[in-house]
Design a protein around this motif. Structure first.
Motif, PDB file in Angstrom:
ATOM      1  N   GLU A   1      31.136  93.861  85.007  1.00 57.66           N
ATOM      2  CA  GLU A   1      30.750  94.303  86.463  1.00 57.66           C
ATOM      3  C   GLU A   1      30.070  93.273  87.043  1.00 57.66           C
ATOM      4  O   GLU A   1      29.792  92.109  86.370  1.00 57.66           O
ATOM      5  N   PHE A   2      30.051  93.023  88.465  1.00 58.71           N
ATOM      6  CA  PHE A   2      29.246  91.957  88.906  1.00 58.71           C
ATOM      7  C   PHE A   2      27.828  91.883  88.592  1.00 58.71           C
ATOM      8  O   PHE A   2      27.158  92.762  88.489  1.00 58.71           O
TER       9      PHE A   2
ATOM     10  N   GLU B   1      16.826  86.300 101.140  1.00 57.25           N
ATOM     11  CA  GLU B   1      17.187  86.701 100.016  1.00 57.25           C
ATOM     12  C   GLU B   1      17.610  88.059  99.764  1.00 57.25           C
ATOM     13  O   GLU B   1      16.937  89.106 100.559  1.00 57.25           O
ATOM     14  N   ARG B   2      18.462  88.339  98.739  1.00 60.48           N
ATOM     15  CA  ARG B   2      18.993  89.619  98.735  1.00 60.48           C
ATOM     16  C   ARG B   2      19.181  90.078  97.157  1.00 60.48           C
ATOM     17  O   ARG B   2      19.662  89.046  96.376  1.00 60.48           O
ATOM     18  N   TYR B   3      19.022  91.276  96.663  1.00 59.80           N
ATOM     19  CA  TYR B   3      19.344  91.437  95.181  1.00 59.80           C
ATOM     20  C   TYR B   3      20.630  92.079  95.239  1.00 59.80           C
ATOM     21  O   TYR B   3      21.030  92.905  95.903  1.00 59.80           O
ATOM     22  N   THR B   4      21.535  91.682  94.308  1.00 59.07           N
ATOM     23  CA  THR B   4      23.127  91.853  94.175  1.00 59.07           C
ATOM     24  C   THR B   4      23.215  93.255  93.253  1.00 59.07           C
ATOM     25  O   THR B   4      24.445  93.439  92.856  1.00 59.07           O
ATOM     26  N   GLY B   5      22.108  94.272  93.341  1.00 56.74           N
ATOM     27  CA  GLY B   5      22.313  95.301  92.399  1.00 56.74           C
ATOM     28  C   GLY B   5      23.469  96.041  92.926  1.00 56.74           C
ATOM     29  O   GLY B   5      23.824  96.903  92.001  1.00 56.74           O
ATOM     30  N   GLU B   6      23.752  96.326  94.376  1.00 61.28           N
ATOM     31  CA  GLU B   6      25.019  96.805  94.815  1.00 61.28           C
ATOM     32  C   GLU B   6      26.036  96.363  94.703  1.00 61.28           C
ATOM     33  O   GLU B   6      27.077  96.653  95.463  1.00 61.28           O
ATOM     34  N   GLY B   7      26.301  95.011  94.373  1.00 60.05           N
ATOM     35  CA  GLY B   7      27.475  94.217  94.274  1.00 60.05           C
ATOM     36  C   GLY B   7      27.418  93.094  95.280  1.00 60.05           C
ATOM     37  O   GLY B   7      26.487  92.592  95.730  1.00 60.05           O
ATOM     38  N   ILE B   8      28.615  92.235  95.459  1.00 60.84           N
ATOM     39  CA  ILE B   8      28.828  91.031  96.003  1.00 60.84           C
ATOM     40  C   ILE B   8      28.396  91.070  97.584  1.00 60.84           C
ATOM     41  O   ILE B   8      28.083  90.221  98.210  1.00 60.84           O
ATOM     42  N   SER B   9      28.448  92.243  97.934  1.00 58.93           N
ATOM     43  CA  SER B   9      28.181  92.625  99.587  1.00 58.93           C
ATOM     44  C   SER B   9      26.997  92.148  99.789  1.00 58.93           C
ATOM     45  O   SER B   9      26.655  91.610 101.162  1.00 58.93           O
TER      46      SER B   9
ATOM     47  N   GLN C   1      37.752  75.420  94.755  1.00 58.86           N
ATOM     48  CA  GLN C   1      38.605  75.489  96.149  1.00 58.86           C
ATOM     49  C   GLN C   1      39.694  76.649  96.001  1.00 58.86           C
ATOM     50  O   GLN C   1      40.393  76.687  95.233  1.00 58.86           O
ATOM     51  N   GLY C   2      39.564  77.740  96.928  1.00 55.56           N
ATOM     52  CA  GLY C   2      40.370  78.756  96.673  1.00 55.56           C
ATOM     53  C   GLY C   2      39.935  80.061  97.590  1.00 55.56           C
ATOM     54  O   GLY C   2      38.993  80.078  98.201  1.00 55.56           O
ATOM     55  N   PRO C   3      40.556  81.166  97.381  1.00 51.00           N
ATOM     56  CA  PRO C   3      40.071  82.448  97.944  1.00 51.00           C
ATOM     57  C   PRO C   3      38.440  82.723  97.596  1.00 51.00           C
ATOM     58  O   PRO C   3      38.179  82.713  96.376  1.00 51.00           O
ATOM     59  N   VAL C   4      37.979  83.370  98.561  1.00 54.57           N
ATOM     60  CA  VAL C   4      36.569  83.698  98.378  1.00 54.57           C
ATOM     61  C   VAL C   4      36.451  84.460  97.333  1.00 54.57           C
ATOM     62  O   VAL C   4      35.672  84.585  96.268  1.00 54.57           O
ATOM     63  N   ALA C   5      37.403  85.513  97.050  1.00 55.28           N
ATOM     64  CA  ALA C   5      37.542  86.541  95.883  1.00 55.28           C
ATOM     65  C   ALA C   5      37.492  86.045  94.756  1.00 55.28           C
ATOM     66  O   ALA C   5      37.163  86.711  93.846  1.00 55.28           O
ATOM     67  N   GLY C   6      37.936  84.592  94.667  1.00 51.70           N
ATOM     68  CA  GLY C   6      37.926  84.111  93.165  1.00 51.70           C
ATOM     69  C   GLY C   6      36.658  83.520  92.745  1.00 51.70           C
ATOM     70  O   GLY C   6      36.601  83.086  91.444  1.00 51.70           O
ATOM     71  N   ILE C   7      35.902  83.170  93.633  1.00 53.65           N
ATOM     72  CA  ILE C   7      34.560  82.685  93.115  1.00 53.65           C
ATOM     73  C   ILE C   7      33.676  83.173  91.834  1.00 53.65           C
ATOM     74  O   ILE C   7      33.437  82.454  90.917  1.00 53.65           O
ATOM     75  N   SER C   8      33.857  84.579  91.968  1.00 52.81           N
ATOM     76  CA  SER C   8      33.101  85.295  90.729  1.00 52.81           C
ATOM     77  C   SER C   8      33.949  84.881  89.334  1.00 52.81           C
ATOM     78  O   SER C   8      33.264  84.786  88.597  1.00 52.81           O
ATOM     79  N   ALA C   9      35.186  85.057  89.336  1.00 51.12           N
ATOM     80  CA  ALA C   9      35.902  84.690  88.181  1.00 51.12           C
ATOM     81  C   ALA C   9      35.698  83.133  87.834  1.00 51.12           C
ATOM     82  O   ALA C   9      35.618  82.831  86.542  1.00 51.12           O
ATOM     83  N   PHE C  10      35.473  82.432  88.866  1.00 57.00           N
ATOM     84  CA  PHE C  10      35.080  81.039  88.606  1.00 57.00           C
ATOM     85  C   PHE C  10      33.968  80.735  87.745  1.00 57.00           C
ATOM     86  O   PHE C  10      33.728  80.208  86.603  1.00 57.00           O
ATOM     87  N   PHE C  11      33.087  81.416  88.478  1.00 58.55           N
ATOM     88  CA  PHE C  11      31.796  81.491  87.752  1.00 58.55           C
ATOM     89  C   PHE C  11      31.513  82.031  86.438  1.00 58.55           C
ATOM     90  O   PHE C  11      31.180  81.398  85.460  1.00 58.55           O
ATOM     91  N   ARG C  12      32.524  82.909  86.251  1.00 59.39           N
ATOM     92  CA  ARG C  12      32.499  83.603  84.696  1.00 59.39           C
ATOM     93  C   ARG C  12      33.046  82.669  83.858  1.00 59.39           C
ATOM     94  O   ARG C  12      32.595  82.577  82.539  1.00 59.39           O
ATOM     95  N   SER C  13      34.154  81.743  84.337  1.00 59.85           N
ATOM     96  CA  SER C  13      34.785  80.984  83.295  1.00 59.85           C
ATOM     97  C   SER C  13      33.857  79.850  82.990  1.00 59.85           C
ATOM     98  O   SER C  13      33.511  79.536  81.874  1.00 59.85           O
ATOM     99  N   ILE C  14      32.833  79.335  84.085  1.00 60.31           N
ATOM    100  CA  ILE C  14      32.014  78.568  83.743  1.00 60.31           C
ATOM    101  C   ILE C  14      30.966  78.949  82.664  1.00 60.31           C
ATOM    102  O   ILE C  14      30.776  78.212  81.565  1.00 60.31           O
TER     103      ILE C  14
END
Length: 163
Positions: free
Chosen positions: A68-69, A19-27, A106-119
Motif C-alpha cells: 500500500e501507499f 499540508e495534507r495527510y496521505t491516508g487516502e493515497g498519493i492524490s 528522473q523519470g515518470p511521476v508514477a515511478g517516484i513511489s517505487a524509487f522511494f521504496r527502493s531507497i
C-alpha cells in the motif's frame, strides 16, 4: 535505478506550506501542490532564490503497510527565514541541521513511489545508516522541467550512523 547517493550536509532551515495527510493515497500530494501553487504569494519571509520542497513528515501518524501507499503528512512548501505570519490553513516547520544522502530521480511521476521504496527497502538497510531521528522526515527538491508527466527530483534522506 541509480541508488548511489551523494552525501551532503545542510544547515537548519524553515519551511511554510500546505499540508495534507496521505491516508487516502498519493492524490493527497497532488492536492497539496495544487493548493500550494495558488497560495505561494501569501507566504511571507520567502528565501530567494525560491527553495521549493516536498516535505514528508514521518513524526506522526506514519503507517507503512506492505503493498500500500504509505501514510504520512506531506507539505508542499517554500523555504522561509521566519515562521512568523504563517497564512491560515498553512503550516510551518523548523528542520534541524543534518547530514543527508541525496538521490536523483528522473523519470515518470508514477515511478517516484517505487524509487522511494527502493531507497528505504534496499539502500538504507545495507548502508550502515538509519533515518536521522532528529529529523524523522525526508524531502524532495523538484528540479525545473517541462510539464510532460516526467519528474526530475533530488531526494534528501537525513541520515545518522547506525548504533
Amino acid at each position: 535505478m541509480d541508488l548511489q547517493p551523494t552525501f551532503r550536509s545542510k544547515a537548519a532551515f524553515k519551511i511554510v506550506g500546505v499540508e495534507r495527510y496521505t491516508g487516502e493515497g498519493i492524490s493527497a500530494i497532488q492536492d497539496a501542490w495544487d493548493e500550494f501553487g495558488k497560495r505561494i504569494p501569501e507566504i511571507a519571509h520567502r528565501v530567494l532564490p525560491l527553495g521549493v520542497y516536498g516535505f514528508e513528515d514521518y513524526s506522526r501518524d506514519f503507517v507503512m503497510t506492505p503493498g500500500e501507499f504509505p501514510k504520512f503528512y506531506y507539505i508542499a512548501a517554500l523555504e522561509v527565514d521566519s515562521l512568523d505570519d504563517i497564512p491560515p490553513g498553512m503550516v510551518g516547520r523548523d528542520v534541524p541541521a543534518a547530514n543527508y544522502a541525496t538521490f536523483r530521480y528522473q523519470g515518470p511521476v508514477a515511478g517516484i513511489s517505487a524509487f522511494f521504496r527502493s531507497i528505504y527497502d534496499e539502500w538504507l538497510p545495507a548502508s550502515g545508516y538509519q533515518l536521522d531521528p532528529q529529523v524523522n522526515a525526508d524531502f524532495e527538491r523538484p528540479q525545473p522541467h517541462g510539464d510532460n508527466g516526467e519528474a526530475d527530483e533530488e531526494i534528501w534522506l537525513p541520515i545518522a550512523k547506525k548504533s
